[in-house]
Every structure is written in structure tokens, then in C-alpha cells.
Design an enzyme around this catalytic site. Structure first.
Site, PDB file in Angstrom:
ATOM      1  N   CYS A  55      12.715 -37.861   4.904  1.00  0.00           N
ATOM      2  CA  CYS A  55      13.826 -37.048   5.397  1.00  0.00           C
ATOM      3  C   CYS A  55      13.209 -35.864   6.151  1.00  0.00           C
ATOM      4  O   CYS A  55      12.687 -34.934   5.535  1.00  0.00           O
ATOM      5  CB  CYS A  55      14.666 -36.584   4.209  1.00  0.00           C
ATOM      6  SG  CYS A  55      16.175 -35.749   4.679  1.00  0.00           S
ATOM      7  N   CYS A  98       4.579 -34.211  16.103  1.00  0.00           N
ATOM      8  CA  CYS A  98       4.739 -32.863  15.559  1.00  0.00           C
ATOM      9  C   CYS A  98       5.080 -31.900  16.694  1.00  0.00           C
ATOM     10  O   CYS A  98       4.398 -31.873  17.721  1.00  0.00           O
ATOM     11  CB  CYS A  98       3.443 -32.437  14.866  1.00  0.00           C
ATOM     12  SG  CYS A  98       3.497 -30.751  14.222  1.00  0.00           S
ATOM     13  N   CYS A 112       1.935 -29.429  17.231  1.00  0.00           N
ATOM     14  CA  CYS A 112       0.594 -29.825  17.702  1.00  0.00           C
ATOM     15  C   CYS A 112       0.546 -31.201  18.365  1.00  0.00           C
ATOM     16  O   CYS A 112      -0.525 -31.645  18.766  1.00  0.00           O
ATOM     17  CB  CYS A 112      -0.400 -29.770  16.552  1.00  0.00           C
ATOM     18  SG  CYS A 112      -0.150 -31.047  15.305  1.00  0.00           S
ATOM     19  N   CYS A 129       2.391 -32.036   8.442  1.00  0.00           N
ATOM     20  CA  CYS A 129       1.544 -32.596   9.485  1.00  0.00           C
ATOM     21  C   CYS A 129       0.099 -32.441   9.020  1.00  0.00           C
ATOM     22  O   CYS A 129      -0.322 -31.357   8.618  1.00  0.00           O
ATOM     23  CB  CYS A 129       1.765 -31.859  10.806  1.00  0.00           C
ATOM     24  SG  CYS A 129       0.609 -32.356  12.104  1.00  0.00           S
ATOM     25  N   CYS A 173      -1.881 -29.804  11.640  1.00  0.00           N
ATOM     26  CA  CYS A 173      -1.634 -28.354  11.691  1.00  0.00           C
ATOM     27  C   CYS A 173      -1.021 -27.800  10.406  1.00  0.00           C
ATOM     28  O   CYS A 173      -0.865 -26.591  10.275  1.00  0.00           O
ATOM     29  CB  CYS A 173      -0.748 -28.006  12.891  1.00  0.00           C
ATOM     30  SG  CYS A 173       0.974 -28.515  12.717  1.00  0.00           S
TER      31      CYS A 173
END
Length: 163
Positions: free
Chosen positions: A148, A76, A79, A124, A127
Site C-alpha cells: 500500500c 521513487c 531518487c 526506498c 534513498c
């Protein structure tokens, strides 16, 4: 004619309400990494903020990660939570990095009605950042899924850097 109009209006209101309820649920969730809007704006690029915090979509074929086939992990961009492994990446031809599976437990799902019908949105799990959407048109010889993902939501950590 009036019946059709009323039926269409009811469908639109129902879809709108469902989308609003999902959004409210999502906003109510507290993630392990939580920051103020000002903190996210200060830490993320304009495009990362647009994608991760405003659930935007980057233009197709613009991410350098789309054609990256190096071994490593996609994390991510907000984070650094590991989200996808390179061995699960494939070229979907859509213009966005695509994977046939996520790293279990690090990605969460919700329903998105923004374009008038239900889609499975990915976030995510650490976060809450918007990643993209998952579809059932991926490689049939593996999971059949196509995650995607916006390249702006990801950073790539090469395998050699992980050792």
C-alpha cells in the site's frame, strides 16, 4: 484494577521503546543517495517531503496514480529508483496505489509502531524514503501481499518512454 493499569503502562512503554529503537536504527543507516534536510526540502514538493522524509501518509483517493493502469514502471519520486512494475499493480479499493510485489532489492522494510501496533513499513533502498506499508491481504492468486504505497512517493515512467 491497579495491576491492569501497571500492565497497560508496561505494554505502552515497551511498544514505545521498540518504535524508538527502530527509528534510531533507520536514522543511523547511510543510504547510497543521502542529502541534507535542506536539499530534500528544495527538491521535493511539500507533499513529497511530508511522505518521503517525514513518513507521512497522503489522503486516500487523492493520487492520480491510484487509478493509473498504463504499462510502465513506478520509481521513487526522490531518487528515481525503480520500485514497482505496472503488471504487479491492482485495485485494492483502499485509495492508494497497491502492488502485489516490489522490484526485488529496491525496497527495504522496517517495523513501524506509530499507531500502537507493529506494521511493516516500506522504504526506498536507495534513498531511505518512506513509501508506505505492506500487508498480508493482497491477491491470493499471486503473492498474497498488498504493498500500500503513497502516490506522492512515486513517479510513473510509461513503458513507451522507457524504450
Amino acid at each position: 484494577m491497579l495491576k491492569k493499569f501497571v500492565l497497560l503502562a508496561l505494554c505502552a512503554v515497551t511498544l514505545g521503546c521498540n518504535g524508538q529503537q527502530e527509528k534510531e536504527k533507520e536514522e543511523a543507516k547511510v543510504y547510497p543517495v543521502t542529502k541534507t534536510d535542506a536539499e530534500w526540502r528544495a527538491e521535493l514538493s511539500e507533499l513529497e517531503y511530508y511522505v518521503l522524509r517525514q513518513a507521512g501518509t497522503e489522503r486516500p483517493f487523492t493520487s492520480p496514480l491510484n487509478k493509473n493502469y498504463e504499462a510502465g514502471t513506478y520509481v521513487c519520486a526522490a531518487c528515481a529508483t525503480p520500485l514497482f512494475e505496472s503488471e504487479n499493480k491492482f485495485d485494492s479499493g483502499t485509495g492508494w496505489p497497491s502492488f502485489d510485489q516490489e522490484i526485488k532489492g529496491n525496497v527495504e522494510y522496517s517495523t513501524d509502531y506509530k499507531i500502537g501496533y507493529a506494521r511493516t513499513e516500506e522504504h526506498c533502498a536507495t534513498c531511505g524514503g518512506h513509501l508506505g506499508h505492506v500487508f498480508n491481504d493482497g491477491p491470493r492468486d499471486t503473492t498474497g501481499k498488498r504493498h500500500c504505497i503513497n502516490g506522492a512517493a512515486l513517479e510513473f515512467i510509461p513503458k513507451k518512454a522507457q524504450n
